[in-house]
Design an enzyme around this catalytic site. Structure first.
Site, mmCIF file in Angstrom:
data_model
loop_
_atom_site.group_PDB
_atom_site.id
_atom_site.type_symbol
_atom_site.label_atom_id
_atom_site.label_comp_id
_atom_site.label_asym_id
_atom_site.label_seq_id
_atom_site.Cartn_x
_atom_site.Cartn_y
_atom_site.Cartn_z
ATOM 1 N N LYS A 1 11.929 27.887 6.646
ATOM 2 C CA LYS A 1 13.168 28.527 6.195
ATOM 3 C C LYS A 1 13.947 28.913 7.417
ATOM 4 O O LYS A 1 13.413 29.564 8.320
ATOM 5 C CB LYS A 1 12.841 29.776 5.378
ATOM 6 C CG LYS A 1 12.623 29.460 3.936
ATOM 7 C CD LYS A 1 12.769 30.705 3.060
ATOM 8 C CE LYS A 1 12.508 30.350 1.612
ATOM 9 N NZ LYS A 1 11.327 30.937 1.053
ATOM 10 N N PHE B 1 20.126 29.051 7.690
ATOM 11 C CA PHE B 1 21.121 28.381 6.851
ATOM 12 C C PHE B 1 20.521 27.379 5.887
ATOM 13 O O PHE B 1 21.243 26.754 5.129
ATOM 14 C CB PHE B 1 22.134 27.639 7.744
ATOM 15 C CG PHE B 1 22.675 28.476 8.850
ATOM 16 C CD1 PHE B 1 23.554 29.504 8.562
ATOM 17 C CD2 PHE B 1 22.304 28.245 10.167
ATOM 18 C CE1 PHE B 1 24.049 30.303 9.576
ATOM 19 C CE2 PHE B 1 22.798 29.030 11.187
ATOM 20 C CZ PHE B 1 23.671 30.073 10.890
ATOM 21 N N VAL C 1 13.662 24.110 4.303
ATOM 22 C CA VAL C 1 13.141 22.778 4.629
ATOM 23 C C VAL C 1 11.927 22.505 3.749
ATOM 24 O O VAL C 1 11.020 23.332 3.666
ATOM 25 C CB VAL C 1 12.757 22.678 6.121
ATOM 26 C CG1 VAL C 1 12.276 21.268 6.464
ATOM 27 C CG2 VAL C 1 13.929 23.058 7.017
ATOM 28 N N ASP D 1 19.552 25.151 21.463
ATOM 29 C CA ASP D 1 18.652 26.062 20.747
ATOM 30 C C ASP D 1 17.201 25.653 20.998
ATOM 31 O O ASP D 1 16.367 25.682 20.099
ATOM 32 C CB ASP D 1 18.969 26.052 19.240
ATOM 33 C CG ASP D 1 18.379 27.239 18.499
ATOM 34 O OD1 ASP D 1 17.976 28.220 19.162
ATOM 35 O OD2 ASP D 1 18.315 27.190 17.258
HETATM 36 P P1 ATP Z 1 16.935 28.311 12.305
HETATM 37 O O1 ATP Z 1 18.356 28.645 12.008
HETATM 38 O O2 ATP Z 1 15.959 29.422 11.987
HETATM 39 O O3 ATP Z 1 16.698 27.748 13.681
HETATM 40 P P2 ATP Z 1 17.343 26.017 10.684
HETATM 41 O O4 ATP Z 1 17.951 26.480 9.401
HETATM 42 O O5 ATP Z 1 18.265 25.406 11.641
HETATM 43 O O6 ATP Z 1 16.505 27.157 11.313
HETATM 44 P P3 ATP Z 1 15.214 24.132 11.220
HETATM 45 O O7 ATP Z 1 14.936 24.844 12.502
HETATM 46 O O8 ATP Z 1 15.700 22.731 11.294
HETATM 47 O O9 ATP Z 1 16.210 24.980 10.287
HETATM 48 O O10 ATP Z 1 13.912 24.190 10.327
HETATM 49 C C1 ATP Z 1 13.271 25.422 10.053
HETATM 50 C C2 ATP Z 1 11.768 25.245 10.191
HETATM 51 O O11 ATP Z 1 11.305 24.257 9.235
HETATM 52 C C3 ATP Z 1 11.293 24.707 11.544
HETATM 53 O O12 ATP Z 1 11.174 25.722 12.497
HETATM 54 C C4 ATP Z 1 9.939 24.096 11.140
HETATM 55 O O13 ATP Z 1 8.955 25.081 10.987
HETATM 56 C C5 ATP Z 1 10.234 23.501 9.776
HETATM 57 N N1 ATP Z 1 10.670 22.082 9.913
HETATM 58 C C6 ATP Z 1 11.932 21.641 10.055
HETATM 59 N N2 ATP Z 1 11.976 20.303 10.154
HETATM 60 C C7 ATP Z 1 10.692 19.873 10.099
HETATM 61 C C8 ATP Z 1 10.068 18.583 10.166
HETATM 62 N N3 ATP Z 1 10.788 17.473 10.326
HETATM 63 N N4 ATP Z 1 8.715 18.512 10.092
HETATM 64 C C9 ATP Z 1 7.981 19.657 9.940
HETATM 65 N N5 ATP Z 1 8.515 20.898 9.865
HETATM 66 C C10 ATP Z 1 9.851 21.020 9.941
HETATM 67 MG MG MG Z 2 15.171 26.242 13.895
#
Ligand code: ATP
Ligand code: MG
Length: 232
Positions: free
Chosen positions: A24, A27, A30, A138
């Site tokens: 999570k 925004f 996942v 990031d």
């Molecule tokens: P944040 O704003 O907190 O950085 P975000 O909304 O941009 O998060 P991501 O960082 O892309 O979202 O994904 C959140 C989390 O989901 C990751 O830190 C990871 O734990 C998990 N995750 C995302 N993509 C993958 C993937 N391709 N395979 C396994 N886990 C994933």
């Molecule tokens: Mg992230």
């Protein structure tokens, strides 16, 4: 015996059956999903567009545009993008061993040969981005994922942008414990140096994970005498 009414039909997105939540973010949520025919596991970042401010939505679209350009063994590969009026689904390669952050929090620091391999993979992924005019902005242990073999997959290009040598950026990005000094101070920056800051921080034992929190240690960065030549 399971009654018919209790049988849960899987939630479907396109050709994928959603299996569980794996992450999570601020925004997005996942999910782990599986292709109905090939049974391939994928990660689907699901973004509810109605919940986003215009700037955050622009960032989500930029993440897609950036991912489309990047094909590297240590960067999460984009497979497909689906969009409805309200939702955006970003389908990518799945990294089954999850975040390096979790790995270190659970098992402690990596043994040196493993750390060296991981470090090399991160540097190669970030160098690839910079050479293609992308700056990640990031970088952190939460966005470095591990595949089934324990190799790095750089993820989360939500703060990434394009950079050029001639222009400068000023947007405050990333996460406070990892932010480069120029970002913290609101100064202008070119781009790659803010990613390199995090890489130097990691290389110099600048980060420690204690009880699930990231701590920045006092660091002294020393450059080997041949560093200038390596940079050129
Ligand atoms: P944040 O704003 O907190 O950085 P975000 O909304 O941009 O998060 P991501 O960082 O892309 O979202 O994904 C959140 C989390 O989901 C990751 O830190 C990871 O734990 C998990 N995750 C995302 N993509 C993958 C993937 N391709 N395979 C396994 N886990 C994933
Ligand atoms: Mg992230």
């Amino acid at each position: 015996m399971e009654k018919l009414s209790e049988k849960r039909t899987p939630i479907r997105v396109g050709f994928y059956d959603i299996e569980k939540t794996i992450g999570k973010g601020n925004f997005a949520v996942v999910k782990l999903a599986r292709h109905r025919l090939t049974k391939t596991e994928v990660a689907i970042k699901i973004i509810d567009k109605t919940q986003l401010q215009a700037a955050d939505l622009r960032r989500a679209y930029r993440e897609v545009r950036v991912l489309k350009k990047l094909h590297h063994p240590h960067i999460i590969r984009l497979y497909q993008v689906m969009e409805t009026k309200n939702m955006l689904y970003i389908v990518t390669e799945y990294a089954p061993q999850g975040e390096i952050f979790e790995h270190i929090a659970r098992h402690g620091r990596l043994p040196e040969p493993h750390a060296r391999r991981i470090y090399w993979q991160v540097v190669s992924a970030v160098d690839y981005c910079h050479k293609r005019s992308v700056v990640h902005r990031d970088l952190k242990a939460e966005n470095l994922l591990l595949d089934a073999e324990g190799s790095v997959k750089l993820a989360d290009f939500g703060f990434s942008t394009w950079w050029t040598q001639e222009t400068s950026l000023s947007t405050w990005c990333g996460s406070p414990p990892y932010a480069a000094p120029e970002v913290f101070e609101g100064r202008q920056y070119t781009g790659p140096e803010v990613d390199i800051w995090v890489i130097l921080l990691i290389m110099n034992d600048g980060i420690e994970i204690q009880n699930g929190d990231v701590k920045i240690m006092k660091i002294k960065i020393t450059f080997p005498h041949f560093f200038n030549r390596v940079l050129v």
